[in-house]
Write a protein that holds these residues in place. Structure first.
Motif, short mmCIF file in Angstrom:
data_model
loop_
_atom_site.label_atom_id
_atom_site.label_comp_id
_atom_site.label_asym_id
_atom_site.label_seq_id
_atom_site.Cartn_x
_atom_site.Cartn_y
_atom_site.Cartn_z
N ALA A 119 0.82 -1.22 0.00
CA ALA A 119 0.00 0.00 0.00
C ALA A 119 0.85 1.26 0.00
CB ALA A 119 -0.91 -0.01 1.22
N LYS A 189 -24.05 -4.28 -4.90
CA LYS A 189 -24.47 -4.12 -3.51
C LYS A 189 -24.55 -2.65 -3.10
CE LYS A 189 -23.28 -8.66 -1.98
NZ LYS A 189 -22.41 -9.29 -2.99
N LEU B 95 -4.34 -8.96 4.13
CA LEU B 95 -5.11 -10.07 3.57
C LEU B 95 -5.38 -11.12 4.65
CD1 LEU B 95 -6.12 -10.94 0.68
CD2 LEU B 95 -4.10 -12.39 0.56
N SER B 98 -7.78 -9.75 7.39
CA SER B 98 -9.19 -9.74 6.98
C SER B 98 -9.76 -11.16 7.05
CB SER B 98 -9.35 -9.15 5.58
OG SER B 98 -8.78 -10.00 4.60
N THR B 130 -2.51 0.97 5.58
CA THR B 130 -2.84 0.36 4.28
C THR B 130 -4.29 0.66 3.88
OG1 THR B 130 -3.69 -1.78 5.03
CG2 THR B 130 -1.29 -1.58 4.80
N GLY B 131 -5.19 0.77 4.86
CA GLY B 131 -6.59 1.02 4.54
C GLY B 131 -7.25 -0.14 3.81
N MET B 132 -6.68 -1.33 3.91
CA MET B 132 -7.18 -2.44 3.10
C MET B 132 -8.07 -3.42 3.86
SD MET B 132 -4.23 -3.23 0.33
CE MET B 132 -3.15 -4.13 1.39
N PRO B 135 -12.25 -3.09 3.31
CA PRO B 135 -12.79 -3.62 2.05
C PRO B 135 -12.49 -5.11 1.86
CG PRO B 135 -11.20 -1.82 1.64
CD PRO B 135 -11.45 -1.86 3.11
N GLU B 136 -11.35 -5.56 2.37
CA GLU B 136 -11.04 -6.99 2.24
C GLU B 136 -12.01 -7.83 3.07
OE1 GLU B 136 -6.33 -7.04 0.99
OE2 GLU B 136 -6.78 -7.22 3.11
N GLU B 139 -15.33 -8.04 1.27
CA GLU B 139 -15.22 -8.98 0.16
C GLU B 139 -15.33 -10.42 0.67
OE1 GLU B 139 -15.40 -9.58 -3.60
OE2 GLU B 139 -15.07 -7.52 -2.91
N ARG B 140 -14.66 -10.70 1.79
CA ARG B 140 -14.69 -12.05 2.36
C ARG B 140 -16.09 -12.39 2.91
NH1 ARG B 140 -9.82 -14.48 2.61
NH2 ARG B 140 -7.96 -13.16 2.65
N GLY B 142 -18.76 -11.15 1.70
CA GLY B 142 -19.68 -11.10 0.57
C GLY B 142 -20.78 -10.06 0.74
N VAL B 143 -20.44 -8.96 1.40
CA VAL B 143 -21.44 -7.91 1.62
C VAL B 143 -20.96 -6.60 1.00
CG1 VAL B 143 -22.18 -9.00 3.79
CG2 VAL B 143 -20.48 -7.14 3.87
N GLY B 144 -21.86 -5.63 0.92
CA GLY B 144 -21.54 -4.34 0.34
C GLY B 144 -20.51 -3.59 1.19
N CYS B 145 -19.79 -2.67 0.53
CA CYS B 145 -18.73 -1.96 1.25
C CYS B 145 -18.67 -0.52 0.77
CB CYS B 145 -17.40 -2.64 0.95
SG CYS B 145 -16.01 -1.82 1.73
N THR B 147 -16.15 2.84 1.48
CA THR B 147 -14.94 3.27 2.18
C THR B 147 -14.94 4.79 2.37
OG1 THR B 147 -13.80 3.35 0.06
CG2 THR B 147 -13.48 1.38 1.37
#
Lengths: 328, 263
Positions: A119, A189, B95, B98, B130-132, B135-136, B139-140, B142-145, B147
């Motif tokens: 990042a 979504k 990764l 999350s 990282t700010g990751m 959102p990760e 994704e895992r 499976g829902v809306g996100c 940021t």
């Protein structure tokens, strides 16, 4: 197109954001050493001109996915498109600008591709194992971490201003148009229902020769106008630290530092800026730094070529006066 | 409304952290605090809870000491807290983090006996930035996100949020469950009171281990490895001009700047 590096170009009304062109520079260096192609990826709407420009800035080929649905960044749609392209073309690396949108997109694609992502990259080089060693600032920039992504593709978000874009030259490269991917309703979504643009002018800090930046010490939006006056006089661009932006004196597009742009102008004038690490990491590469602050112990003086201890509200008008006299 | 707020304990970000003699970040002796953006997330969640109804649970991955960060959250809006012990998970990247969080979400839902409607994360941490993870995690799960949000409200059974962009802001709507990451809103997080601190102390913090989550070892290994740490090169300070009067300071400054052909 096996064996390539993806450089994802973010567009705004069809125009590529600077960081996209900038990333082509390090991508080409790595591509040359590893015998890869540098492929610009443009998801957007009416991106023909952007695709041509990507070639002019050095991309070997361009993949476009052009549809009205991609006119503005949409998280679910862009994630599905970039994931699909990555699965099809199997790039060795994917570089994405570390803009708010890029930082939304990259982690979601990373999970889909089950790969790591470095990042806020500010530098990169190939290491002895032939992997890309990414430099990422941590702890507000006081420590630089060298990160290696062990998985493939090696993903990274790259800071705006960290690399210099090439001199553009008229080049005709292969442009591959990929089809729009229609998502099932249940896969969309999030829905953007309103887009408000508060910024009307384009702010190009990355290419500026002169930046005059203001911090908390400017005190008020009225006083902040002095920063703009000095910048205008010097043909420069206005920059800011986080405080004036959060106070609403100036828009986020002007932010320099950890959460903004990295800049390296010939002249940087820091007005009422104390010099917190988070800001300094974004401007310490400037050729010549003038700092104006009433606190003689302000850390900004540690990195300034010339430090003027005084009240910005007095110093800036006096400086403006002097410069006008010199030019008269 | 069941809300989860993910919190990381980080070194106080007002302290400049360099490298110590052995080349590691010199964080010994630095006060550990809840990540600033996570405290904004908790404040936003608390306001949403107060305007509607609901319960806020906080979760952190970390060592035993990270319970302090969770306790501070219990004093300003959260009513349940879980610590996922980081034993054997010390070197995770975003990764892997999350992945562990996604497993923890299911586990906590099971322990709480209710599914989460919303998961709040800070936009980024002040140490690794990282700010990751947010959102990760989305994704895992499976829902809306969404940021970088600065405001949230309930709408038509889902949520409507104000998301900061480079040029202004977007209004984004999403169904629940969803994950949001929070930027600095217009307000500051509230301070705890003596009473809320006392009450927080009485709330037990359950520890969840990696074994409880049934983690797969290959998914907790970092994909991003840190191969070296360094401090950025220091820049030499130049001249500092501070004469007795403003006029003298200005005159000297302009002389130096003219000499250097700056203007």
């Amino acid at each position: 197109m096996e064996n390539c590096i993806f450089v994802v170009m973010e567009t705004e009304n069809g125009a590529v954001k600077n960081v996209g062109f900038e990333m082509i520079t390090p991508a080409k260096e790595i591509a040359a050493a590893k015998n890869l192609k540098t492929v610009a990826v443009i998801i957007g709407n009416d991106v023909d001109e952007a695709a041509k420009q990507a070639g002019n800035y050095g991309a070997d080929a361009v993949i476009t996915v052009d549809a009205p649905a991609y006119k503005t960044y949409a998280s679910d749609e862009y994630t599905s498109v970039l994931t699909t392209l990555a699965e099809k073309y199997k790039p060795e690396a994917i570089f994405i600008g570390a803009t708010p949108n890029g930082k939304d997109l990259a982690p979601r694609v990373a999970v889909k591709l089950n790969t790591g992502c470095a990042a806020d990259v500010t530098a990169m080089k190939l290491n002895d194992e032939g992997k890309i060693a990414f430099t990422c600032p941590v702890y507000g920039g006081t420590i630089l971490a060298e990160n290696v992504v062990e998985t493939v593709p090696q993903m990274a978000t790259v800071r705006g201003g960290a690399f210099k874009k090439a001199e553009p030259s008229e080049t005709s490269v292969e442009i591959i148009c990929e089809d729009e991917i229609t998502l099932k309703a249940e896969d969309i979504k999030t829905k953007i229902v309103d887009v408000v643009k508060e910024i009307s002018e384009a702010v190009n800090l990355e290419d500026a020769d002169v930046i005059v930046a203001g911090g908390r010490g400017m005190g008020s939006p009225e006083n902040f106008a002095l920063v703009k006056e000095l910048a205008d006089l010097l043909g420069g661009v206005v920059g800011a630290t986080r405080a004036p932006i959060e106070s609403g004196w100036i828009s986020r597009a002007h932010q320099i530092g950890q959460s903004g742009k990295i800049v390296a102008p010939k002249l940087y004038i820091a007005c009422g800026i104390s010099g917190a690490t988070q800001h300094v990491t974004g401007m310490v590469g400037s050729d010549y730094i003038i700092a104006i602050n009433k606190d003689e112990d302000a850390p900004i003086f540690d990195i300034a070529n010339v430090g003027i201890v005084g009240n910005v509200l007095q110093v800036i008008p006096a400086m403006i006066e002097e410069i006008k006299k010199m030019r008269a | 409304m069941e809300i989860l707020v993910c919190v990381k304990q980080v070194p106080d970000d007002s302290v400049k952290i360099g490298l110590n003699a052995s080349g590691a970040p010199a964080i010994d002796g630095v006060t550990m605090v809840a990540n600033a953006f996570d405290t904004y997330a908790l404040e936003m969640a608390t306001r949403l809870k107060e305007a509607n109804e609901g319960t806020i649970t906080v979760v952190a991955i970390g060592p035993e000491k990270a319970k302090d960060a969770l306790k501070s959250c219990l004093a300003v809006g959260a009513s349940k807290a879980y610590l996922v012990s980081n034993e054997g998970l010390e070197n995770m990247d975003s990764l892997a983090t999350s992945y562990v969080l996604s497993k923890a979400v299911s586990k906590i839902e099971e322990l709480n006996g209710a599914k989460f409607d919303l998961v709040f994360c800070g936009k980024e941490t002040t140490d690794c930035t990282t700010g990751m993870v947010g959102p990760e995690l989305a994704e895992r799960l499976g829902v809306g996100c969404v940021t970088g949000i600065v405001d949230i409200s309930l709408k038509d059974g889902g949520i409507s949020v104000k998301q900061e962009t480079e040029e202004g802001y977007n209004t984004v709507e999403t169904a629940i469950p969803a994950v949001v990451t929070v930027n600095k809103p217009e307000y500051d997080p509230r301070y705890p009171t003596m009473k809320s601190k006392m009450a927080a102390r009485k709330i037990p913090i359950d520890v969840i281990t990696g074994a409880d989550l049934g983690l797969e070892a290959d998914k907790t290994a970092p994909a991003v490895k840190v191969t070296a740490l360094s401090e950025p090169p220091k820049k030499q300070a130049g001249v500092k001009i501070n004469e007795k009067t403003f006029e003298d300071t200005m005159a000297k400054a302009m002389e130096v700047l003219k000499e250097a052909k700056v203007f």
